[in-house]
Design an enzyme around this catalytic site. Structure first.
Site, PDB file in Angstrom:
ATOM      1  N   LYS A   1      -1.288  -9.210  -3.431  1.00 32.86           N
ATOM      2  CA  LYS A   1       0.101  -8.805  -3.702  1.00 32.86           C
ATOM      3  C   LYS A   1       0.969 -10.042  -3.487  1.00 32.86           C
ATOM      4  CE  LYS A   1       3.227  -4.923  -2.965  1.00 32.86           C
ATOM      5  NZ  LYS A   1       3.475  -4.581  -4.361  1.00 32.86           N
TER       6      LYS A   1
ATOM      7  N   GLU B   1      -3.480  -0.631 -14.874  1.00 36.05           N
ATOM      8  CA  GLU B   1      -2.493   0.031 -14.006  1.00 36.05           C
ATOM      9  C   GLU B   1      -1.131  -0.062 -14.673  1.00 36.05           C
ATOM     10  OE1 GLU B   1      -1.931  -2.086 -10.277  1.00 36.05           O
ATOM     11  OE2 GLU B   1      -2.384  -3.999 -11.216  1.00 36.05           O
TER      12      GLU B   1
HETATM   13  N1  PXG Z   1       0.169  -1.833  -8.736  1.00 37.14           N
HETATM   14  C1  PXG Z   1       1.077  -2.815  -8.636  1.00 37.14           C
HETATM   15  C2  PXG Z   1       1.020  -3.952  -9.573  1.00 37.14           C
HETATM   16  C3  PXG Z   1       2.058  -2.732  -7.636  1.00 37.14           C
HETATM   17  O1  PXG Z   1       2.971  -3.686  -7.512  1.00 37.14           O
HETATM   18  C4  PXG Z   1       1.108  -0.618  -6.925  1.00 37.14           C
HETATM   19  C5  PXG Z   1       0.150  -0.766  -7.919  1.00 37.14           C
HETATM   20  C6  PXG Z   1       1.025   0.557  -6.026  1.00 37.14           C
HETATM   21  O2  PXG Z   1       0.590   0.140  -4.726  1.00 37.14           O
HETATM   22  P1  PXG Z   1       1.039   0.910  -3.403  1.00 37.14           P
HETATM   23  O3  PXG Z   1       0.348   0.179  -2.325  1.00 37.14           O
HETATM   24  O4  PXG Z   1       2.547   0.799  -3.320  1.00 37.14           O
HETATM   25  O5  PXG Z   1       0.583   2.301  -3.560  1.00 37.14           O
HETATM   26  C7  PXG Z   1       2.080  -1.620  -6.768  1.00 37.14           C
HETATM   27  C8  PXG Z   1       3.113  -1.508  -5.683  1.00 37.14           C
HETATM   28  C9  PXG Z   1       9.165  -1.968  -6.490  1.00 37.14           C
HETATM   29  C10 PXG Z   1       7.935  -1.670  -5.734  1.00 37.14           C
HETATM   30  O6  PXG Z   1      10.181  -2.267  -5.850  1.00 37.14           O
HETATM   31  C11 PXG Z   1       6.691  -1.918  -6.294  1.00 37.14           C
HETATM   32  C12 PXG Z   1       5.546  -1.650  -5.565  1.00 37.14           C
HETATM   33  C13 PXG Z   1       5.638  -1.148  -4.301  1.00 37.14           C
HETATM   34  C14 PXG Z   1       6.881  -0.916  -3.753  1.00 37.14           C
HETATM   35  C15 PXG Z   1       8.047  -1.178  -4.473  1.00 37.14           C
HETATM   36  O7  PXG Z   1       9.143  -1.902  -7.738  1.00 37.14           O
HETATM   37  N2  PXG Z   1       4.376  -1.899  -6.169  1.00 37.14           N
END
Ligand code: PXG
Length: 290
Positions: free
Chosen positions: A149, A182
């Site tokens: 990430k 995804e």
């Molecule tokens: N794929 C990607 C590319 C992400 O960035 C997820 C899946 C989901 O992961 P989690 O661990 O959150 O279940 C993410 C997470 C935002 C924002 O502000 C984006 C994410 C998390 C929190 C906020 O757009 N992405």
């Protein structure tokens, strides 16, 4: 608003980063987006594990132990008197010069922001999303590992721009081989004949914390879960489809590229998992107050 920055809690106005920080100059760093619900930080250990794994992968040494980092998150919430919040925890390569060599940066920069959370409108959960597939392919793991990430979100931003231009709230991204990967900030699930299916991490995705929590909940409810590669054919012909992420939680997807998913209404298993996830956020998580 009080921000944690490099060992201090400072007002927002004093939470400033150098223009020589490589997080800004090169997107060199890692981050987490975390939620707090009802005075508890949801899956904090899992988020910290992912942050430290991401950092290790990019050979970034975090100058704070995992135990100290847990306290950083909790104390930031306390200082802002928040019990429901969105938390952004960021570690950058730190301040260096204009060369991209990470050795130019002696110490990482660490900051933590806790903000009140902007919830998605309830109609989106009731009606479901209409999303599109975009032409931007997900980063290939051999070039930029999607499981990290990192602060390099341009791949996802390209896809988000395509979605924005098409008037869609989210975009499905395929990997370079054409398998479903995804969404731009969410993982994807389909349901077919009672089986919950999501792409395995080797397709080139972020291993979402919400994704893993939803798979656990499904297994506990006796729903078979499979991590396997699939294509858009499987999405268009799915019985149900939904996205998962920290911000959106579990959100039904009822139309993809103009095709209705089944009858175009959120499905039964999706509803069960939305309910189970909402229950879990009430009881699971690290308490903010000691
Ligand atoms: N794929 C990607 C590319 C992400 O960035 C997820 C899946 C989901 O992961 P989690 O661990 O959150 O279940 C993410 C997470 C935002 C924002 O502000 C984006 C994410 C998390 C929190 C906020 O757009 N992405």
């Amino acid at each position: 608003m009080i921000i944690y920055l490099d060992g201090e809690f400072v007002p927002k106005e004093r939470a400033l980063i150098s223009v020589f920080d490589h997080g800004l100059l090169y997107g060199d760093g890692v981050f987490e987006g975390i939620r707090a619900y009802h005075g508890r930080v949801f899956k904090l250990d899992e988020h910290l594990d992912r942050l430290y794994d991401s950092a290790r992968t990019i050979a970034l040494e975090i100058p704070v132990s995992k135990e100290e980092m847990e306290e950083v998150v909790l104390e930031t919430l306390r200082r802002n008197d928040l019990s429901d919040a969105y938390i952004r925890l960021v570690v950058t390569r730190g301040v260096g010069d204009l060369g991209l060599d990470p050795r130019k940066c002696p110490e990482a920069t660490v900051f933590c922001i806790a903000a009140s959370i902007q919830l998605y409108p309830e109609e989106l959960y009731q009606e479901g999303l209409a999303v599109i597939t975009v032409s931007t392919r997900r980063n290939i793991p051999a070039a930029c590992i999607p499981r990290v990430k990192s602060l390099n979100y341009l791949n996802n931003i390209y896809a988000k721009i395509e979605a924005n231009l098409a008037g869609a709230p989210e975009a499905i991204m395929l990997n370079a081989e054409g398998y479903v990967a995804e969404a731009t900030g969410d993982n994807i699930f389909i349901v077919k004949k009672g089986v919950l299916i999501t792409p395995p991490t080797h397709v080139g995705i972020l291993e979402g914390i919400t994704r893993n929590a939803v798979m656990d909940l499904a297994r506990k409810q006796g729903i078979p879960v499979e991590e396997k590669v699939f294509t858009l054919f499987d999405v268009y012909n799915a019985d149900e489809c939904f996205l998962t992420g920290t911000a959106a939680e579990v959100i039904p997807t009822v139309k993809v590229d103009g095709r209705l998913i089944a009858n175009g209404k959120p499905g039964k298993i999706t509803w069960e998992l939305i309910a189970a996830f909402r229950e879990l956020t009430k009881v699971d998580g690290t308490l903010i107050k000691q």
